[in-house]
Design an enzyme around this catalytic site. Structure first.
Site, mmCIF file in Angstrom:
data_model
loop_
_atom_site.group_PDB
_atom_site.id
_atom_site.type_symbol
_atom_site.label_atom_id
_atom_site.label_comp_id
_atom_site.label_asym_id
_atom_site.label_seq_id
_atom_site.Cartn_x
_atom_site.Cartn_y
_atom_site.Cartn_z
ATOM 1 N N GLN A 61 0.809 -1.216 0.000
ATOM 2 C CA GLN A 61 0.000 0.000 0.000
ATOM 3 C C GLN A 61 0.847 1.273 0.000
ATOM 4 O O GLN A 61 0.527 2.243 -0.700
ATOM 5 C CB GLN A 61 -0.945 -0.010 1.214
ATOM 6 C CG GLN A 61 -2.045 -1.047 1.121
ATOM 7 C CD GLN A 61 -2.996 -1.001 2.306
ATOM 8 O OE1 GLN A 61 -2.775 -0.269 3.268
ATOM 9 N NE2 GLN A 61 -4.068 -1.776 2.240
ATOM 10 N N GLU B 185 17.129 30.170 -14.784
ATOM 11 C CA GLU B 185 16.072 30.922 -15.470
ATOM 12 C C GLU B 185 14.942 31.302 -14.521
ATOM 13 O O GLU B 185 13.761 31.185 -14.828
ATOM 14 C CB GLU B 185 15.568 30.118 -16.675
ATOM 15 C CG GLU B 185 16.705 29.865 -17.658
ATOM 16 C CD GLU B 185 16.235 29.384 -19.006
ATOM 17 O OE1 GLU B 185 15.103 29.728 -19.381
ATOM 18 O OE2 GLU B 185 16.999 28.696 -19.671
#
Length: 330
Positions: free
Chosen positions: A225, A309
């Site tokens: 899980q 950037e």
């Protein structure tokens, strides 16, 4: 590929973005080369250059016969380019450039550099001009930056401008002030919005395959899980990022994309892609740190993409200004 004329393909922005995604699925350094070539160096000449500059460089660059780089960032000025120390001064009809640029992709292999310099005509970055500099010009050198642990597939360099003499025709005539270089960065950031997701997708696909093939406690790791929770969350974030990128591409193709929207995409998609890479590494355990799998390489690369950037903090401030009307950069 997204530019028109001069041997360029003239595709849609969305098609260009998807190409960036596939390139970065291989390696962020490869997409960086393309971003700098097309969205920084070529776009600067295409958008702000003279017809002579366009005819001289764009067809060769589109064909890959000439490589370009983009000199804006300096050792002490990244997020605040208006404080740049590189200077351009008049000497008769010529310009003489002096200064240093840092962290310049393609610098050591470039045939032409688009260099931004302060002319001193005005303050607050308004006197910034762009120059098209052939890299064989006397006084220009580009020593490579070595010992990188990120973007190792990309050439990164310093640019040294030691009294580089240029004719008046080297100036980008249509660009004055920071609007010129910032418009180029906006183009490149758009490619990153898509590109980073390619690295994330490659990591996720690798983790899913590994989890299905790796047995632990007598059953596949994918059957637990906690593993499925990680895979589900990463699938969700990757899908959301793709939808965001596609919407920004639609806006750009319609001529409606705003800089702050690009900041939204860059901030979210790089941040989530890096988190996907880190989480995928945990699924692979020790195998995740080896070069037998691409995950740690992508994670290292995305550490650079996160800050180049426009750092995440700068993009947060751009978005903050858009929603409040208040600039908080200082």
């Amino acid at each position: 590929m997204h530019l028109e004329g001069y041997g360029c393909a003239g595709t849609t922005a969305k098609a260009y973005g998807l190409a960036c995604l596939e390139l970065e699925a291989a390696d962020s350094g490869l997409r960086s080369l393309v971003s700098v070539q097309g969205s920084l160096a070529m776009f600067a000449i295409w958008k702000w250059g003279s017809e002579e500059q366009k005819q001289e460089w764009l067809p060769r660059m589109a064909a890959g016969d000439a490589i370009g780089c983009f000199g804006l960032t300096e050792p002490d000025f990244g997020s605040n380019p208006g404080g740049m120390r590189t200077r351009a001064r008049r000497d008769g009809d010529d310009w003489i450039l002096t200064g240093n640029k840092m962290w310049i992709t393609n610098g050591s292999v470039a045939d032409v550099a688009v260099v931004w310099a302060q002319t001193g005509d005005q303050g607050d970055g308004r006197g910034v001009r762009g120059f098209v500099v052939p890299t064989d010009t006397p006084g220009f050198s580009a020593p490579a930056i070595k010992h990188k642990m990120s973007l190792r597939a990309s050439v990164t360099s310093e640019l040294v401008l030691d009294n580089v003499r240029l004719p008046a025709s080297a100036v980008l005539p249509e660009a004055q002030g920071l609007r010129g270089p910032l418009s180029c960065l906006n183009e490149a950031r758009f490619g990153i919005v898509f590109g980073a997701l390619g690295a994330a997708r490659d990591c996720l696909e690798t983790a899913i395959t590994y989890a299905q093939e790796r047995d632990i406690f007598d059953k596949p790791l994918a059957g637990f899980q906690l593993t499925q929770a990680k895979l589900a969350d990463m699938t969700l974030e990757l899908g959301k990022g793709l939808l965001l990128a596609a919407q920004l591409g639609t806006l750009k193709d319609a001529g409606q994309l705003k800089p702050e929207q690009v900041s939204l995409g860059k901030l979210n998609n790089v941040r989530e892609s890096l988190e996907i890479a880190r989480t995928c590494r945990t699924i692979l355990g020790a195998a995740g740190i080896t070069l037998e799998y691409p995950i740690m390489r992508h994670a290292n690369n995305l550490e650079s993409v996160l800050t180049y950037e426009g750092t995440s903090e700068v993009h947060q401030l751009i978005i903050g200004q858009a929603v409040t009307g208040q600039a908080a950069y200082r």
